[in-house]
Design a protein around this motif. Structure first.
Motif, PDB file in Angstrom:
ATOM      1  N   MET A  57      32.547  24.307 -15.568  1.00  0.00           N
ATOM      2  CA  MET A  57      32.012  22.970 -15.351  1.00  0.00           C
ATOM      3  C   MET A  57      33.119  21.924 -15.451  1.00  0.00           C
ATOM      4  O   MET A  57      34.074  22.109 -16.199  1.00  0.00           O
ATOM      5  CB  MET A  57      30.926  22.667 -16.399  1.00  0.00           C
ATOM      6  CG  MET A  57      29.784  23.672 -16.414  1.00  0.00           C
ATOM      7  SD  MET A  57      28.806  23.590 -17.944  1.00  0.00           S
ATOM      8  CE  MET A  57      29.956  24.325 -19.125  1.00  0.00           C
ATOM      9  N   GLU A  59      33.800  17.494 -15.556  1.00  0.00           N
ATOM     10  CA  GLU A  59      33.323  16.113 -15.631  1.00  0.00           C
ATOM     11  C   GLU A  59      34.214  15.268 -14.731  1.00  0.00           C
ATOM     12  O   GLU A  59      35.435  15.236 -14.916  1.00  0.00           O
ATOM     13  CB  GLU A  59      33.382  15.623 -17.080  1.00  0.00           C
ATOM     14  CG  GLU A  59      32.821  14.232 -17.283  1.00  0.00           C
ATOM     15  CD  GLU A  59      32.839  13.842 -18.757  1.00  0.00           C
ATOM     16  OE1 GLU A  59      31.780  13.491 -19.297  1.00  0.00           O
ATOM     17  OE2 GLU A  59      33.934  13.902 -19.356  1.00  0.00           O
ATOM     18  N   ASN A 360      22.684  22.614 -13.495  1.00  0.00           N
ATOM     19  CA  ASN A 360      23.381  21.613 -14.304  1.00  0.00           C
ATOM     20  C   ASN A 360      22.685  20.266 -14.190  1.00  0.00           C
ATOM     21  O   ASN A 360      22.261  19.849 -13.108  1.00  0.00           O
ATOM     22  CB  ASN A 360      24.850  21.497 -13.895  1.00  0.00           C
ATOM     23  CG  ASN A 360      25.052  21.179 -12.431  1.00  0.00           C
ATOM     24  OD1 ASN A 360      24.397  21.760 -11.567  1.00  0.00           O
ATOM     25  ND2 ASN A 360      25.975  20.275 -12.135  1.00  0.00           N
ATOM     26  N   PRO A 388      28.257  17.691 -17.204  1.00  0.00           N
ATOM     27  CA  PRO A 388      28.595  18.793 -16.299  1.00  0.00           C
ATOM     28  C   PRO A 388      28.324  18.397 -14.850  1.00  0.00           C
ATOM     29  O   PRO A 388      27.408  18.908 -14.199  1.00  0.00           O
ATOM     30  CB  PRO A 388      27.664  19.920 -16.778  1.00  0.00           C
ATOM     31  CG  PRO A 388      26.439  19.197 -17.259  1.00  0.00           C
ATOM     32  CD  PRO A 388      26.949  17.910 -17.871  1.00  0.00           C
ATOM     33  N   MET A 391      29.532  22.357 -11.256  1.00  0.00           N
ATOM     34  CA  MET A 391      29.355  23.652 -11.919  1.00  0.00           C
ATOM     35  C   MET A 391      29.374  24.772 -10.877  1.00  0.00           C
ATOM     36  O   MET A 391      28.770  24.657  -9.818  1.00  0.00           O
ATOM     37  CB  MET A 391      28.026  23.681 -12.683  1.00  0.00           C
ATOM     38  CG  MET A 391      27.820  24.986 -13.466  1.00  0.00           C
ATOM     39  SD  MET A 391      26.211  25.041 -14.313  1.00  0.00           S
ATOM     40  CE  MET A 391      25.115  25.361 -12.911  1.00  0.00           C
TER      41      MET A 391
END
Length: 396
Positions: A57, A59, A360, A388, A391
């Motif tokens: 994952m 960000e 997610n 997340p 993903m």
């Protein structure tokens, strides 16, 4: 990280119950010694009895990269990719795109299909490096090459160098909008000035074999156990290979149907799902050579198909997850699952493996584990300390 929901650890499907040590006739011998090594083995890897699923994952704001092991429920910090905005995977490596570059992350888990059984491996994860790549990142691979496809064409990488040495080595640059690996060849569609799907060798040169079929405006591609599939403006083009010879069959869309924009599925399975520009969800069954419309309440955030005679999952714009019969299109189950993403945030994904699906939820900072064979029961919810936004699942 706190785990909410069910208490059992999700196990792999029946294929994971095979103990593969030794592998009998599947073992290979090196030229330097007489000791048998398992098929697909890479130095430093450990062979296991079950698939080693991992969720990788990212960000988008911070570039933080995390990896979740669903069995141990451990979340690891594995690096940062500043400016990341998309992610794709070939089952082992994750390619994280910024629009101009792709960072390659080795998740350290993969599966090697060996006909009547499979080999499962795990090794240390690692950030491999970076290579040039445009937007719209996709990937295709076989045992020898990896084709990293973007809006700038396809970059063909040496698979052996990537797996064995952790080196990103480009062996060819190919013009085309879509590319798939099949039968030790590279299939390319949408090259400028070329209407027909081209068959190339590993160095990007024209192969002796060919396909007398075109794929207008390719959008969407998938590798399955029944062949390579290109999504074209007039339907799906299914390419198969037998003894070095390639053939292609077109599965046209029903009348007045807009083309699907992607083809998503549980890896290698021959049932694919996608959404078109009208917000309709369609399922392609390669064996039946037929399209089926899924009855949904509106446009979808994400769709994916679990396989033959298995559910199609649709994550609606309202955040509800529904499952559907792939032959009739009718709804089987529904659950209110996530908060819809805001603004231009990346859309959630639905990733399906042999026994579970993962969704997610960036807004809620969680990932949901779904038992798609049990009326979409939420088996576990993994609560995270970051968003997340992107993903993918590896280990296949």
């Amino acid at each position: 990280m706190r785990i909410a929901g069910g208490y059992g650890v999700a196990l792999a499907g029946t294929a994971g119950a095979l103990l593969l040590a030794g592998c009998g006739a599947g073992a290979e011998r090196t030229a330097d010694n007489e000791e048998a090594t398992p098929h697909g083995y890479v130095e430093g890897a450990e062979e296991t009895a079950e698939p080693q699923w991992r969720l990788v994952m990212a960000e988008t704001d911070s570039g933080a990269l995390r990896m979740l092991d669903p069995v141990t429920e451990e979340v690891s910090e594995v690096g940062e990719v500043p400016g990341v905005r998309e992610a794709t995977t070939d089952g082992r490596f994750v390619y994280l795109g910024t629009g101009t570059t792709a960072t390659v992350f080795d998740s350290g888990t993969w599966t090697v299909d060996h006909g009547d059984h499979a080999h499962y491996y795990r090794a240390e994860s690692d950030l491999v490096g970076q290579t040039d790549a445009g937007g719209g990142l996709r990937v295709a691979k076989d045992s020898a090459i990896t084709a990293l496809i973007s809006d700038g064409g396809a970059s063909v990488l040496d698979r052996g160098a990537l797996e064995d040495d952790g080196e990103i080595t480009e062996v060819a640059s190919v013009d085309g909008a879509a590319a798939l690996a099949l039968g030790e060849r590279l299939l390319v569609a949408g090259a400028e000035g070329a209407e027909a799907v081209r068959v190339l060798d590993r160095e990007g040169g024209q192969a002796k074999a060919g396909i007398d079929q075109d794929c207008p405006d390719p959008e969407g591609q998938a590798s399955t156990g029944r062949g390579a599939v290109f999504g074209c403006s007039d339907g799906a083009l299914v390419v198969t290979e037998d003894g070095g010879e390639f053939s292609a069959e077109r599965v046209p869309y029903p009348d007045d149907t807009e083309p699907v924009r992607s083809l998503d599925h549980r890896p290698t399975t021959p049932v694919l799902a996608g959404e078109n520009s009208d917000g309709e969800v369609w399922v392609l069954d390669i064996a039946e050579e037929a399209w089926t419309r899924i009855d949904t309440d509106g446009p979808a955030l994400a769709v994916s198909a679990a396989g033959e005679r298995m559910p199609v999952l649709v994550l609606g714009e309202d955040g509800a997850l529904s499952s559907h019969d792939p032959e009739s299109g009718e709804e089987i189950a529904r659950t209110e699952l996530i908060e819809p993403p805001d603004g231009d945030a990346p859309k959630p994904r639905v990733w399906i493996d042999t026994s579970r699906a993962y969704v997610n939820d960036p807004v809620g900072r969680v990932v949901h584990e779904i038992d798609y064979n049990d009326d979409l029961r939420v088996a576990r919810t993994f609560e995270l300390d970051f968003r997340p936004d992107l993903m993918v699942e590896t280990g296949w």
